[in-house]
Design a protein around this motif. Structure first.
Motif, PDB file in Angstrom:
ATOM      1  N   ASN A 154      33.596  47.507  80.778  1.00 48.73           N
ATOM      2  CA  ASN A 154      34.961  47.005  80.959  1.00 48.73           C
ATOM      3  C   ASN A 154      35.989  48.122  80.752  1.00 48.73           C
ATOM      4  O   ASN A 154      37.019  48.165  81.424  1.00 48.73           O
ATOM      5  N   ALA A 155      35.694  49.040  79.832  1.00 47.44           N
ATOM      6  CA  ALA A 155      36.628  50.123  79.531  1.00 47.44           C
ATOM      7  C   ALA A 155      36.608  51.223  80.593  1.00 47.44           C
ATOM      8  O   ALA A 155      37.572  51.983  80.713  1.00 47.44           O
ATOM      9  N   PHE A 156      35.545  51.318  81.373  1.00 48.86           N
ATOM     10  CA  PHE A 156      35.417  52.407  82.342  1.00 48.86           C
ATOM     11  C   PHE A 156      36.166  52.141  83.649  1.00 48.86           C
ATOM     12  O   PHE A 156      36.544  53.093  84.339  1.00 48.86           O
ATOM     13  N   PHE A 157      36.365  50.875  84.014  1.00 50.28           N
ATOM     14  CA  PHE A 157      36.858  50.560  85.352  1.00 50.28           C
ATOM     15  C   PHE A 157      38.301  50.079  85.350  1.00 50.28           C
ATOM     16  O   PHE A 157      38.752  49.430  84.400  1.00 50.28           O
ATOM     17  N   PRO A 158      39.038  50.358  86.447  1.00 48.53           N
ATOM     18  CA  PRO A 158      40.413  49.855  86.572  1.00 48.53           C
ATOM     19  C   PRO A 158      40.422  48.343  86.811  1.00 48.53           C
ATOM     20  O   PRO A 158      39.402  47.756  87.197  1.00 48.53           O
ATOM     21  N   GLN A 159      41.563  47.729  86.603  1.00 46.59           N
ATOM     22  CA  GLN A 159      41.697  46.281  86.668  1.00 46.59           C
ATOM     23  C   GLN A 159      41.161  45.696  87.975  1.00 46.59           C
ATOM     24  O   GLN A 159      40.426  44.714  87.979  1.00 46.59           O
ATOM     25  N   HIS A 160      41.515  46.307  89.112  1.00 50.57           N
ATOM     26  CA  HIS A 160      41.161  45.718  90.402  1.00 50.57           C
ATOM     27  C   HIS A 160      39.688  45.879  90.755  1.00 50.57           C
ATOM     28  O   HIS A 160      39.237  45.346  91.769  1.00 50.57           O
ATOM     29  N   ARG A 161      38.932  46.604  89.931  1.00 58.40           N
ATOM     30  CA  ARG A 161      37.498  46.770  90.191  1.00 58.40           C
ATOM     31  C   ARG A 161      36.626  46.146  89.104  1.00 58.40           C
ATOM     32  O   ARG A 161      35.397  46.233  89.171  1.00 58.40           O
ATOM     33  N   LYS A 162      37.249  45.533  88.127  1.00 55.46           N
ATOM     34  CA  LYS A 162      36.473  44.992  87.007  1.00 55.46           C
ATOM     35  C   LYS A 162      35.555  43.844  87.441  1.00 55.46           C
ATOM     36  O   LYS A 162      34.441  43.717  86.939  1.00 55.46           O
ATOM     37  N   GLY A 163      36.044  42.976  88.334  1.00 53.99           N
ATOM     38  CA  GLY A 163      35.231  41.823  88.733  1.00 53.99           C
ATOM     39  C   GLY A 163      33.902  42.249  89.313  1.00 53.99           C
ATOM     40  O   GLY A 163      32.831  41.755  88.912  1.00 53.99           O
ATOM     41  N   TRP A 164      33.944  43.185  90.250  1.00 46.33           N
ATOM     42  CA  TRP A 164      32.713  43.666  90.870  1.00 46.33           C
ATOM     43  C   TRP A 164      31.859  44.445  89.871  1.00 46.33           C
ATOM     44  O   TRP A 164      30.641  44.238  89.793  1.00 46.33           O
ATOM     45  N   ALA A 165      32.474  45.344  89.101  1.00 48.01           N
ATOM     46  CA  ALA A 165      31.714  46.173  88.163  1.00 48.01           C
ATOM     47  C   ALA A 165      31.044  45.324  87.082  1.00 48.01           C
ATOM     48  O   ALA A 165      29.848  45.496  86.786  1.00 48.01           O
ATOM     49  N   LEU A 166      31.808  44.405  86.477  1.00 48.19           N
ATOM     50  CA  LEU A 166      31.232  43.553  85.442  1.00 48.19           C
ATOM     51  C   LEU A 166      30.177  42.622  86.024  1.00 48.19           C
ATOM     52  O   LEU A 166      29.155  42.344  85.388  1.00 48.19           O
ATOM     53  N   GLY A 167      30.423  42.136  87.249  1.00 49.76           N
ATOM     54  CA  GLY A 167      29.434  41.278  87.890  1.00 49.76           C
ATOM     55  C   GLY A 167      28.144  42.025  88.179  1.00 49.76           C
ATOM     56  O   GLY A 167      27.044  41.505  87.980  1.00 49.76           O
ATOM     57  N   GLY A 295      31.793  37.676  91.030  1.00 50.10           N
ATOM     58  CA  GLY A 295      32.867  38.592  90.659  1.00 50.10           C
ATOM     59  C   GLY A 295      33.641  39.080  91.872  1.00 50.10           C
ATOM     60  O   GLY A 295      34.874  39.181  91.846  1.00 50.10           O
ATOM     61  N   TRP A 296      32.922  39.364  92.963  1.00 53.97           N
ATOM     62  CA  TRP A 296      33.547  39.833  94.198  1.00 53.97           C
ATOM     63  C   TRP A 296      34.467  38.765  94.786  1.00 53.97           C
ATOM     64  O   TRP A 296      35.609  39.055  95.186  1.00 53.97           O
ATOM     65  N   LEU A 297      33.986  37.529  94.842  1.00 56.29           N
ATOM     66  CA  LEU A 297      34.813  36.428  95.348  1.00 56.29           C
ATOM     67  C   LEU A 297      36.041  36.211  94.465  1.00 56.29           C
ATOM     68  O   LEU A 297      37.136  35.944  94.963  1.00 56.29           O
ATOM     69  N   ALA A 298      35.829  36.331  93.152  1.00 48.28           N
ATOM     70  CA  ALA A 298      36.949  36.157  92.227  1.00 48.28           C
ATOM     71  C   ALA A 298      37.996  37.246  92.416  1.00 48.28           C
ATOM     72  O   ALA A 298      39.202  36.989  92.313  1.00 48.28           O
ATOM     73  N   LEU A 301      39.621  35.876  95.901  1.00 54.86           N
ATOM     74  CA  LEU A 301      40.137  34.519  96.049  1.00 54.86           C
ATOM     75  C   LEU A 301      40.695  33.937  94.760  1.00 54.86           C
ATOM     76  O   LEU A 301      41.358  32.897  94.788  1.00 54.86           O
ATOM     77  N   GLY A 302      40.399  34.590  93.634  1.00 53.11           N
ATOM     78  CA  GLY A 302      40.876  34.084  92.344  1.00 53.11           C
ATOM     79  C   GLY A 302      39.752  33.522  91.513  1.00 53.11           C
ATOM     80  O   GLY A 302      38.976  32.672  91.977  1.00 53.11           O
ATOM     81  N   GLY A 303      39.650  34.006  90.287  1.00 55.81           N
ATOM     82  CA  GLY A 303      38.566  33.572  89.407  1.00 55.81           C
ATOM     83  C   GLY A 303      38.604  32.090  89.104  1.00 55.81           C
ATOM     84  O   GLY A 303      37.573  31.414  89.068  1.00 55.81           O
ATOM     85  N   ALA A 304      39.797  31.541  88.889  1.00 54.19           N
ATOM     86  CA  ALA A 304      39.904  30.127  88.541  1.00 54.19           C
ATOM     87  C   ALA A 304      39.479  29.235  89.693  1.00 54.19           C
ATOM     88  O   ALA A 304      38.820  28.208  89.495  1.00 54.19           O
ATOM     89  N   ARG A 305      39.878  29.593  90.921  1.00 58.65           N
ATOM     90  CA  ARG A 305      39.487  28.789  92.084  1.00 58.65           C
ATOM     91  C   ARG A 305      37.976  28.760  92.254  1.00 58.65           C
ATOM     92  O   ARG A 305      37.379  27.696  92.468  1.00 58.65           O
ATOM     93  N   ILE A 306      37.349  29.934  92.185  1.00 65.71           N
ATOM     94  CA  ILE A 306      35.894  29.996  92.353  1.00 65.71           C
ATOM     95  C   ILE A 306      35.201  29.224  91.235  1.00 65.71           C
ATOM     96  O   ILE A 306      34.246  28.476  91.465  1.00 65.71           O
ATOM     97  N   THR A 307      35.681  29.383  90.003  1.00 67.08           N
ATOM     98  CA  THR A 307      35.077  28.694  88.864  1.00 67.08           C
ATOM     99  C   THR A 307      35.197  27.181  89.008  1.00 67.08           C
ATOM    100  O   THR A 307      34.255  26.437  88.725  1.00 67.08           O
ATOM    101  N   LEU A 308      36.353  26.705  89.455  1.00 64.17           N
ATOM    102  CA  LEU A 308      36.576  25.265  89.610  1.00 64.17           C
ATOM    103  C   LEU A 308      35.545  24.641  90.551  1.00 64.17           C
ATOM    104  O   LEU A 308      34.838  23.689  90.180  1.00 64.17           O
ATOM    105  N   TYR A 352      33.868  35.624  84.118  1.00 66.86           N
ATOM    106  CA  TYR A 352      34.113  36.907  83.467  1.00 66.86           C
ATOM    107  C   TYR A 352      35.292  37.640  84.104  1.00 66.86           C
ATOM    108  O   TYR A 352      36.034  38.363  83.429  1.00 66.86           O
ATOM    109  N   LYS A 353      35.477  37.459  85.400  1.00 71.65           N
ATOM    110  CA  LYS A 353      36.629  38.069  86.058  1.00 71.65           C
ATOM    111  C   LYS A 353      37.925  37.480  85.517  1.00 71.65           C
ATOM    112  O   LYS A 353      38.962  38.162  85.436  1.00 71.65           O
ATOM    113  N   MET A 354      37.915  36.208  85.136  1.00 70.83           N
ATOM    114  CA  MET A 354      39.130  35.560  84.636  1.00 70.83           C
ATOM    115  C   MET A 354      39.625  36.181  83.337  1.00 70.83           C
ATOM    116  O   MET A 354      40.836  36.180  83.060  1.00 70.83           O
TER     117      MET A 354
END
Length: 459
Positions: A154-167, A295-298, A301-308, A352-354
């Motif tokens: 989480n500390a290595f990646f910028p905000q806009h790449r965290k979803g994919w990296a963490l996923g 993570g990629w979809l989040a 399209l948004g983490g909350a939407r995908i999670t819902l 996790y992206k949320m």
């Protein structure tokens, strides 16, 4: 003197002194390459950690009548590692900042030798159930690797790449579950169900390989300081606990079902150890592979939407499994159960992206309400996200304990898993409602009391 000593301890070739992933120039020059290299070897270590954490999900397949352990005892045996794994995730999260991501990865991987060697020593008929329980508890150390690995990446990646990296990091780790199940299938197929030590013999050298790779190719981030204050602050944030509930529904389902699937097949449908092993790996494998997609979809399209909508799909799948369990249809049961794995994996990535998005949104509130600078708000967001990853991951892992205890009670009382599946369906409905009310419906609370839903919807 103390500060100088600490600074000296964070010097050397394996310590990176400056790290600014949000700086586009820095990221393109050196950040991307370094972050991706650390991600690759983090995945390898976490993968082995997950395999050892789920070790007893396959060891129970080797425990025939001579071991004297009934089905309820086996469900409890596979539940113990999830409990221990959940508790060690908090200190493992703190350890990354205290010792450095690379250094702690080496230590955490070395610790996996303890449960593996202990299991090799006790896996034979005549060992007491208490001994089995204690050794199974040791494998919980593998569950801690996830929290430290995710906090580090989480500390290595910028905000806009965290979803994919963490996923990707989590998905590559999660695959450790089906891989050890495939290893067990190979052992049972070629050597029979009386040679569990062959599985352990395969993993002992793999642990050494993961230790060596982490030592040679990973880095520590010097700016990532030990911050117990962030941990104390994050437990006071209501979104930490709301997201923990959602993560219980996704990751708790994934790990709980992964540990219990083989036992359910044996006790619900009378499968032999070989027949169960031929099926158990499919769901965890698909769930692991699809986690980065969540993570990629989040990200898009948004983490909350995908999670819902993911929880809606999990509720439908749980309904299918409940129906199949009641009519004892194995094909329908497998279809529903594998769908549960897939949607649990997808939801792991989106939830996790949320987490970083929630605290990024709250950081913007701090700029408006507290007068923080952009840099101060960004630093606060990183601190909170890193601490939240550990706490939410720890609480979420308890879902695996709840699932195995639900199965144990269900088979004890009803001799079937149907009541347990009904309870899971209800839980997913609750998570669906929680996601909608808190993260997608327009908030009615006063400013600063809730994360603005549009921010999460777009995240």
């Amino acid at each position: 003197m103390g500060t100088d000593t600490a600074a000296q301890g964070r010097a050397g070739g394996r310590w990176i002194q400056e790290w600014q992933p949000e700086d586009a120039g820095f990221w393109e020059r050196t950040g991307r390459k370094t972050a991706n290299r650390n991600l690759v070897f983090s995945i390898i270590s976490e993968h082995i950690g997950f395999s050892i954490w789920s070790l007893w999900s396959v060891m129970v397949l080797f425990m025939g009548p001579k071991y004297g352990v009934d089905p309820a005892g086996k469900f409890f045996l596979v539940a113990v590692p999830t409990l221990v794994g959940a508790f060690v995730r908090i200190p493992y999260t703190v350890a990354v900042a205290r010792f450095g991501g690379r250094n702690w990865t080496v230590i955490a991987a070395l610790l996996l030798l303890l449960p593996t060697l202990a299991a090799a020593y006790v896996m034979h008929p005549g060992t007491s159930y208490t001994t089995f329980m204690l050794v199974a508890a040791l494998t919980g150390l593998g569950g801690g690797n996830f929290a430290s690995s995710m906090t580090n990446i989480n500390a290595f990646f910028p905000q806009h790449r965290k979803g994919w990296a963490l996923g990707l990091n989590a998905g590559g780790g999660n695959i450790g579950v089906p891989v050890i199940q495939l290893v067990a299938l190979g052992v049972i197929t070629w050597a029979g169900a009386t040679h569990p030590r062959l599985v352990l013999g395969i993993y002992l050298p793999l642990i050494i390989v993961s230790v060596t790779c982490a030592a040679l190719f990973m880095d520590n981030l010097a700016p990532m300081k030990n911050d117990t204050g962030a941990l104390a602050e994050i437990v006071k944030q209501k979104h930490t606990w709301l997201m923990s509930v959602l993560y219980i529904g996704t990751f708790g389902s994934f790990i709980g079902f992964s540990f219990a699937f083989g036992l359910v097949l044996q006790n619900q449908f009378g499968r032999t150890p070989l027949q169960a092993a031929q099926l158990t790996f499919v769901g965890p494998l698909l769930g692991s592979l699809i986690r980065p997609v969540g993570g990629w979809l989040a990200d898009r399209l948004g983490g909350a939407r995908i999670t819902l909508w993911n929880f809606a799909a999990m509720a439908v799948a749980a309904g299918v499994v409940t129906y199949a369990s009641s009519i004892k249809s194995l094909p329908v049961f497998l279809t529903g159960f594998i769908a549960l794995f897939v949607f649990a994996g997808l939801g792991n990535g989106s939830t996790y992206k949320m987490i970083p998005v929630i605290f990024e949104a709250k950081a913007q509130d701090r700029i408006a309400q507290l007068g923080d600078t952009v840099e101060q708000a960004a630093a606060w967001s990183r601190r909170m996200s890193g601490a939240a990853v550990g706490v939410i991951g720890a609480v979420g892992a308890l879902g695996g304990l709840f699932i195995n205890l639900a199965f144990r009670q269900s088979f004890l009382v009803a001799k079937t898993g149907t009541p347990a599946f009904v309870s899971f369906l209800v839980a997913y409905a609750v998570c669906f409602a929680l996601t909608w009310v808190v993260y997608l419906r327009r908030p009615s609370a006063a400013p600063g009391e809730a994360v603005p839903s549009p921010a999460l919807a777009r995240a």
